[in-house]
Design an enzyme around this catalytic site. Structure first.
Site, PDB file in Angstrom:
ATOM      1  N   ASP A  54      -1.935   0.734   7.426  1.00 18.24           N
ATOM      2  CA  ASP A  54      -1.211   0.645   6.159  1.00 18.24           C
ATOM      3  C   ASP A  54      -0.804  -0.805   5.874  1.00 18.24           C
ATOM      4  OD1 ASP A  54      -0.959   3.634   5.777  1.00 18.24           O
ATOM      5  OD2 ASP A  54       0.111   3.380   7.669  1.00 18.24           O
ATOM      6  N   ASP A  83       0.881  -1.168   0.000  1.00 13.96           N
ATOM      7  CA  ASP A  83       0.000   0.000   0.000  1.00 13.96           C
ATOM      8  C   ASP A  83       0.921   1.221   0.000  1.00 13.96           C
ATOM      9  OD1 ASP A  83      -2.142   1.774   0.256  1.00 13.96           O
ATOM     10  OD2 ASP A  83      -2.109   1.644   2.441  1.00 13.96           O
ATOM     11  N   GLU A 124      -1.712  -1.686  -4.422  1.00 16.04           N
ATOM     12  CA  GLU A 124      -2.984  -0.976  -4.499  1.00 16.04           C
ATOM     13  C   GLU A 124      -2.823   0.216  -5.432  1.00 16.04           C
ATOM     14  OE1 GLU A 124      -6.083  -0.573  -1.240  1.00 16.04           O
ATOM     15  OE2 GLU A 124      -5.035   1.334  -1.115  1.00 16.04           O
TER      16      GLU A 124
END
Length: 168
Positions: free
Chosen positions: A139, A7, A68
């Site tokens: 996260d 991420d 992502e």
């Protein structure tokens, strides 16, 4: 199968490594986040992201990387800085010869919960249920979710055409 989920972010970059074992059992190998000083110049933050991702790849030896994708930014500057962070993640992964797959947040949420509008709390409950582990941070939870999403898509044969595979 061992997948590194990432991420990306310019203040925190989350990572999580998940394996799929015999019988499809998912296991969390590691998770964490690369913390970046917002007062540090951007080039140095990007270098720190690269160094952190290099360390994770060398230590845990994933077979592929799932990242992502960007779905929104508060302003143009934020989007550009996030794009730089993503670029470093993509480049660092490619430098190791790993295939990189991108998933948008709705696809990640749907893969874990069955619907693309799941809350952070629902996502964290599913991660705990699927991995019998908790993430170190939100996260890292997002990164674990991206890794799980890739494993589910790979198992279902959806990695060809359903997402954007970036390969070396």
């Amino acid at each position: 199968m061992r997948i590194l989920g990432i991420d990306p972010g310019s203040r925190f970059t989350g990572y999580g490594v998940v394996t799929k074992g015999v019988g499809g059992k998912l296991t969390e190998v590691t998770n964490g986040r690369i913390m970046l000083d917002p007062d540090m110049p951007l080039p140095l933050r990007l270098l720190k992201i690269s160094e952190g991702i290099n360390w994770v790849i060398r230590k845990f030896k994933p077979e592929a990387v799932a990242v992502e994708s960007i779905f929104f930014a508060k302003n143009a500057r934020s989007a550009i800085v996030l794009g730089h962070a993503r670029g470093v993640v993509l480049m660092t992964s490619a430098a190791h010869g790993l295939k990189v797959f991108e998933y948008d947040p709705k696809t990640v949420k749907a893969a874990l919960t069955g619907h693309g509008a799941a809350s952070k709390e629902q996502m964290q409950r599913m991660i705990k249920l699927l991995l019998s582990a908790e993430a170190d941070s939100s996260d890292a939870a997002d990164a674990l979710a991206v890794a799980i999403c890739h494993i589910h898509h790979h198992r279902a044969g959806l990695t060809v055409g359903a997402i954007n595979p970036l390969s070396v």
